[in-house]
Structures are given as C-alpha cells and as structure tokens.
Scaffold this active site. Structure first.
Site, short mmCIF file in Angstrom:
data_model
loop_
_atom_site.label_atom_id
_atom_site.label_comp_id
_atom_site.label_asym_id
_atom_site.label_seq_id
_atom_site.Cartn_x
_atom_site.Cartn_y
_atom_site.Cartn_z
CB THR A 34 -0.91 0.03 1.25
OG1 THR A 34 -0.09 0.05 2.42
CG2 THR A 34 -1.83 -1.19 1.26
CB CYS A 38 0.86 1.95 10.48
SG CYS A 38 -0.12 1.78 8.98
CB CYS A 42 -1.98 0.96 12.83
SG CYS A 42 -3.17 1.39 11.52
NE ARG A 67 -1.05 7.15 0.47
CZ ARG A 67 -1.04 6.04 -0.25
NH1 ARG A 67 0.09 5.65 -0.83
NH2 ARG A 67 -2.13 5.32 -0.40
CB CYS A 69 -1.51 5.10 8.46
SG CYS A 69 -3.13 4.39 8.85
CB CYS A 72 -2.61 4.61 13.24
SG CYS A 72 -1.18 4.48 12.13
#
Length: 351
Positions: A34, A38, A42, A67, A69, A72
C-alpha cells in the site's frame, strides 16, 4: 532494520502483530503493497509479514517513498510523547498547573483528548499523577519535619484536610503513624508452602504488604521495625491461599488487595505490571513508556526490584528489550518457572 533503539525485526513484528502501544514512537511499520507507514498499534488489518518493513522514524519511511496512515496518524506519536513528558515535568514543578484545562493548554491539547492521551501513556490520569507526586513529597517531608502539619504544607497541600482525605489509602497508615516509623500498625504474617519453595505472606488491614520467597518473620521485623508483627489469622490464611493459587495456577484474574507505597513513577510501573495479561511480557523500555517516561529504562528495572509483593505485582513478566530475562530478586530459576506456567516463550539467546 538499522535502529538506534536496537529493536530487532522480530521484536518489531511481534509488537505490530499484537498492536502494542508501548512501541508507538519507537518503530515505524511500512507496508510495501500500500506504500503506507503506520505506528505499531494501528487498528488496521494486518498484512502478510513478507509485505512489511521497519524504520526508526517517520522521516526514514517518507524518504523510502511511503506516506503516513490517515487512520493511526503515526506522525503525531512523537508530538504526543513530548506533550506527556512536558506535562509530567510541569506537574513536578513548583508552579504546577492546578487543573486539567490549564495543563492541557500548557502543552497545546484539548483537555478531554489530553486526558485520554496522558492516561494511556502513564496508566493514571493527570489528577492521579499529581496526587501521587504530592503524597510522595509528603512521605519525604514526614521523615524530615518535626511536625506533621509542617510536612503536609511542605508537600504542597493547601490544608491538612486535603492530605487526610487520601492519606490513609495512599500511605496505608495515618500520617502520625508514618512519622513514628509505622508504630501502631499491625502486620500479620504466615509462611505458605508452594511448589517453588516457602513463601512469606504478610498484610496490614488494607492489603498485602510483603510477598516473598526465602524470608521469614524475622526478615519482616527488620523491614518494618516499628510495626506490630503478629502471626496471621483465618482472614490472612484465605488471602495467602489466593496468593499460592497465583503461583500454582496463574491467570485466574484474582484482584488481590495490596498496601504498598513507592514514588509516583514506581507505582505507575507497578500498575503497568499488573495490567499485563498472564502469558505476556513487557520489556523494561515498554514499562518505562507506560509509566510516562520512555527514557527511564533503568529506573523501570529498579521499580521492578523494589516490588514488595512478588507474584501479586508480576515483575516476573518484565524482561530486557532483546527478550532475555533480566534479573529477579528470588532467582532466575523461579522467574523461568513462573513464566513457563503462564506459557511464555523465552528468547533463544542466553541471558
């Protein structure tokens, strides 16, 4: 993973897989499928281990093309920890904030949000932490001041009545009894047989004050020289039976009463220890973080060593960050035995 905290990939994955909040801010978890990073706690569904990488901090993850999350919000963890640390420092200062609103404003948070944040990080509310600091000062002052009233004001209470409202619960005895070194307090004791050896169980009217292996009534008298030490009665026998049951069949969630005192930090560590489910462990670093001072790893170990009620405050569930045992006042063989009964899987490396 190359990290200044010496957290192995295995330990980082275990923290992520169990959603361990104590590792928030100490490691960043990045998911390659993805491209999102995190914090370990999370709540999102866990990816396959093969799709996870670990970084020291959010900046490293961003540099690698990940990038943050949105669920969280890992970039806020560092800010939260700094805010809690700042609040702890403010509460310990001479001009401590007088309420939650003032404290939260001083660290830049909304009151209700910071209340939850502080309790999650330390195990206690800001008000409870402040009361703990005052009571700790009161204990020190009572040992130095000639008059109890002077000691109460020296500790920061606005009036003696404010201290007496909570002193009995906090100190386990009246202030004047504390001043006399525990004179007038009755401690009942018994020796209980366990599969790990004889165990001393001692209690005041409020709860257990000493649980230990390889000790007897004489050692209890040395520890509490001004208290009245007497053999236990039926009530203590029933309490001792519950303690023995914790040794032999841990995990039945017995809520045993205790009457012990420590510094605010020590008591926060003890609360964190009592919150660990049977079969699980926490590192000294995790305990320090839970007590509101992530940098006080050595002090967390000292708090475990200062534990007066073995088993009841389960310091055998504490260990080093690499998974090895650390110390135990009653011998590592007993620590291993207790952990094995709870189903703890030990690290393969030697201690």
């Amino acid at each position: 993973m190359n990290t200044q905290f010496h957290i192995t990939d295995e330990l980082a994955w275990a923290a992520f897989d169990s959603r361990d909040r104590a590792f928030d801010g100490r490691v960043i978890v990045a998911v390659t499928t993805t491209r999102i990073y995190c914090k370990p706690s999370c709540p999102a569904r866990r990816p396959l281990r093969a799709h996870v990488q670990f970084y020291c901090d959010p900046a490293d993850a961003r540099d690698a093309g990940f990038r943050a999350c949105l669920r969280c919000k890992p970039d806020e963890v560092g800010r939260d920890r700094v805010a809690v640390a700042r609040a702890v420092a403010l509460l310990g200062g001479e001009d401590a904030p007088t309420g939650l609103d003032e404290l939260a404003a001083a660290v830049g948070y909304a009151p209700h949000h910071f209340h939850r944040l502080f309790k999650r990080a330390t195990g206690v509310t800001p008000a409870a932490y402040a009361r703990g600091l005052k009571a700790t000062r009161a204990v020190a002052a009572l040992e130095q001041e000639e008059r109890v009233t002077d000691a109460i004001y020296e500790a920061g209470y606005s009036a003696p009545s404010r201290f007496y409202e909570t002193a009995g619960d906090r100190l386990g005895m009246t202030p004047s009894a504390w001043k006399r070194g525990g004179a007038g307090v009755t401690i009942r004791w018994t020796l209980a047989e366990t599969s790990l050896g004889p165990m001393l169980v001692a209690a005041t009217d409020k709860g257990l004050c000493r649980v230990s292996f390889d000790e007897d009534a004489e050692s209890l008298r040395l520890r509490f020289p001004h208290a009245q030490i007497v053999e236990g009665d039926g009530a203590l026998a029933r309490l001792a039976a519950d303690v023995v049951a914790e040794v032999e069949t841990p995990g039945l969630d017995r809520d045993l009463p205790i009457d012990v005192q420590g510094t605010a930090f020590q008591e926060a560590v003890w609360q964190a220890l009592r919150a660990i489910p049977p079969g699980e462990t926490r590192s000294y670093a995790q305990l320090a973080a839970a007590a509101g001072n992530p940098g006080a790893v050595r002090a967390a170990g000292t708090a475990c060593g200062a534990n007066q009620v073995a088993i009841v405050i389960p310091c055998h569930r504490a260990q080093r960050s690499d998974g090895t045992l650390g110390g135990y006042a009653y011998g590592l063989d007993r620590k291993l035995a207790l952990r094995r009964r709870e189903g703890v899987r030990e690290a393969k490396r030697g201690d």
